[in-house]
Design a protein around this motif. Sequence first.
Motif, PDB file in Angstrom:
ATOM      1  N   GLY A  22      -0.599   1.250 -23.318  1.00 13.71           N
ATOM      2  CA  GLY A  22       0.489   2.072 -22.787  1.00 13.71           C
ATOM      3  C   GLY A  22       1.582   1.232 -22.160  1.00 13.71           C
ATOM      4  N   ASN A  23       1.184   0.196 -21.426  1.00 12.95           N
ATOM      5  CA  ASN A  23       2.172  -0.689 -20.807  1.00 12.95           C
ATOM      6  C   ASN A  23       2.927  -1.492 -21.858  1.00 12.95           C
ATOM      7  N   PHE A  24       2.244  -1.899 -22.919  1.00 18.08           N
ATOM      8  CA  PHE A  24       2.917  -2.641 -23.989  1.00 18.08           C
ATOM      9  C   PHE A  24       3.942  -1.747 -24.693  1.00 18.08           C
ATOM     10  N   ASN A  25       3.649  -0.453 -24.815  1.00 16.21           N
ATOM     11  CA  ASN A  25       4.596   0.458 -25.457  1.00 16.21           C
ATOM     12  C   ASN A  25       5.888   0.573 -24.668  1.00 16.21           C
ATOM     13  N   LYS A  26       5.809   0.390 -23.360  1.00 15.44           N
ATOM     14  CA  LYS A  26       7.001   0.495 -22.525  1.00 15.44           C
ATOM     15  C   LYS A  26       7.879  -0.748 -22.602  1.00 15.44           C
ATOM     16  N   ILE A  27       7.306  -1.854 -23.070  1.00 15.82           N
ATOM     17  CA  ILE A  27       8.105  -3.071 -23.251  1.00 15.82           C
ATOM     18  C   ILE A  27       8.791  -2.934 -24.600  1.00 15.82           C
ATOM     19  N   ARG A  28      10.108  -2.860 -24.564  1.00 15.69           N
ATOM     20  CA  ARG A  28      10.802  -2.542 -25.809  1.00 15.69           C
ATOM     21  C   ARG A  28      10.985  -3.766 -26.694  1.00 15.69           C
ATOM     22  N   THR A  29      10.878  -3.538 -27.966  1.00 15.10           N
ATOM     23  CA  THR A  29      11.199  -4.559 -28.952  1.00 15.10           C
ATOM     24  C   THR A  29      12.577  -4.188 -29.481  1.00 15.10           C
ATOM     25  N   GLY A  30      13.036  -4.808 -30.524  1.00 16.87           N
ATOM     26  CA  GLY A  30      14.348  -4.494 -31.059  1.00 16.87           C
ATOM     27  C   GLY A  30      14.400  -3.151 -31.757  1.00 16.87           C
ATOM     28  N   ARG A  31      13.227  -2.587 -32.062  1.00 19.98           N
ATOM     29  CA  ARG A  31      13.178  -1.328 -32.807  1.00 19.98           C
ATOM     30  C   ARG A  31      13.106  -0.134 -31.866  1.00 19.98           C
ATOM     31  N   ALA A  32      13.601   0.981 -32.350  1.00 23.85           N
ATOM     32  CA  ALA A  32      13.560   2.217 -31.569  1.00 23.85           C
ATOM     33  C   ALA A  32      12.171   2.833 -31.672  1.00 23.85           C
ATOM     34  N   HIS A  33      11.631   3.264 -30.533  1.00 18.31           N
ATOM     35  CA  HIS A  33      10.335   3.920 -30.498  1.00 18.31           C
ATOM     36  C   HIS A  33      10.347   4.911 -29.339  1.00 18.31           C
ATOM     37  N   GLU A 108      16.888 -14.887 -24.331  1.00 17.90           N
ATOM     38  CA  GLU A 108      16.483 -14.810 -22.927  1.00 17.90           C
ATOM     39  C   GLU A 108      15.717 -13.520 -22.627  1.00 17.90           C
ATOM     40  N   THR A 109      16.208 -12.383 -23.156  1.00 17.14           N
ATOM     41  CA  THR A 109      15.500 -11.126 -22.898  1.00 17.14           C
ATOM     42  C   THR A 109      14.149 -11.108 -23.608  1.00 17.14           C
ATOM     43  N   ARG A 110      14.079 -11.714 -24.771  1.00 22.06           N
ATOM     44  CA  ARG A 110      12.791 -11.809 -25.468  1.00 22.06           C
ATOM     45  C   ARG A 110      11.784 -12.565 -24.608  1.00 22.06           C
ATOM     46  N   LYS A 111      12.220 -13.685 -24.038  1.00 22.52           N
ATOM     47  CA  LYS A 111      11.317 -14.485 -23.202  1.00 22.52           C
ATOM     48  C   LYS A 111      10.902 -13.713 -21.957  1.00 22.52           C
ATOM     49  N   ASN A 112      11.834 -12.952 -21.376  1.00 17.14           N
ATOM     50  CA  ASN A 112      11.486 -12.139 -20.205  1.00 17.14           C
ATOM     51  C   ASN A 112      10.470 -11.064 -20.572  1.00 17.14           C
ATOM     52  N   PHE A 113      10.652 -10.425 -21.742  1.00 18.12           N
ATOM     53  CA  PHE A 113       9.709  -9.405 -22.178  1.00 18.12           C
ATOM     54  C   PHE A 113       8.336 -10.012 -22.463  1.00 18.12           C
ATOM     55  N   LYS A 178       1.803  -8.393 -29.638  1.00 20.40           N
ATOM     56  CA  LYS A 178       3.031  -8.002 -28.934  1.00 20.40           C
ATOM     57  C   LYS A 178       4.022  -9.160 -28.910  1.00 20.40           C
ATOM     58  N   GLU A 179       3.523 -10.379 -28.668  1.00 27.06           N
ATOM     59  CA  GLU A 179       4.413 -11.555 -28.666  1.00 27.06           C
ATOM     60  C   GLU A 179       5.037 -11.750 -30.042  1.00 27.06           C
ATOM     61  N   LYS A 180       4.249 -11.575 -31.083  1.00 30.62           N
ATOM     62  CA  LYS A 180       4.759 -11.724 -32.451  1.00 30.62           C
ATOM     63  C   LYS A 180       5.834 -10.659 -32.705  1.00 30.62           C
ATOM     64  N   ASP A 181       5.566  -9.437 -32.249  1.00 27.25           N
ATOM     65  CA  ASP A 181       6.494  -8.328 -32.404  1.00 27.25           C
ATOM     66  C   ASP A 181       7.811  -8.627 -31.662  1.00 27.25           C
ATOM     67  N   LEU A 182       7.706  -9.174 -30.471  1.00 26.87           N
ATOM     68  CA  LEU A 182       8.908  -9.466 -29.673  1.00 26.87           C
ATOM     69  C   LEU A 182       9.723 -10.613 -30.262  1.00 26.87           C
ATOM     70  N   MET A 183       9.082 -11.554 -30.914  1.00 25.91           N
ATOM     71  CA  MET A 183       9.807 -12.716 -31.438  1.00 25.91           C
ATOM     72  C   MET A 183      10.447 -12.453 -32.802  1.00 25.91           C
ATOM     73  N   GLU A 184      10.080 -11.317 -33.448  1.00 27.82           N
ATOM     74  CA  GLU A 184      10.727 -10.973 -34.717  1.00 27.82           C
ATOM     75  C   GLU A 184      12.175 -10.650 -34.484  1.00 27.82           C
TER      76      GLU A 184
END
Length: 185
Positions: A22-33, A108-113, A178-184
């Motif tokens: 649930g907490n990972f879902n709240k961290i946004r990636t570049g995609r809309a969810h 920078e925002t990717r690294k923060n996420f 999640k890290e892989k998802d954020l770095m895409e």
Amino acid sequence: MIEDIKKDAKARMDKALSALAGNFNKIRTGRAHPSILDGIHVSYYGADAPLSQVANVNVEDARTLSVTPWEKSLVPDIEKAIMKSDLGLNPSTAGTVIRIPMPMLTEETRKNFIRQARGEAETARVSIRNARRDALAEVKALLKEKEISEDDERRAGDEIQKITDKHVADVDQALAAKEKDLMEI
């Protein structure tokens, strides 16, 4: 008795994993969810209500969310709540539909996420270890009261450790995904 302790520990560890998801879902990636907006609450007739209870949240395309309130009077309140949230989103209203474009993530925002995701994963690991500690303490109490033998205690400790190791590995796997998802890009 030992089985009950193991079941309880496993249930607590499973709860830690679901909370992490649930907490990972709240961290946004570049995609809309839609789950990105789960933490947003709107004032609805004097009470704070989750956004999902006062509006429909849909994915319009890969980078845009649309929010359709059930009552037209809620549009400005929802817009304000989205702007006030720490998600960094800028909604735009077209009549009764609020569109939320997802901004591109900078390095920078990717690294923060990722830092935030690692913190959430560590919190889950700690909660899993706490469940292990409590279960082992219960087993030791049974040994102290002479309800089980030392062999049973050692065996139960090993089994609880195996359950713990599996759950910690699941946390690590979820973090890696999640890290892989954020770095895409």
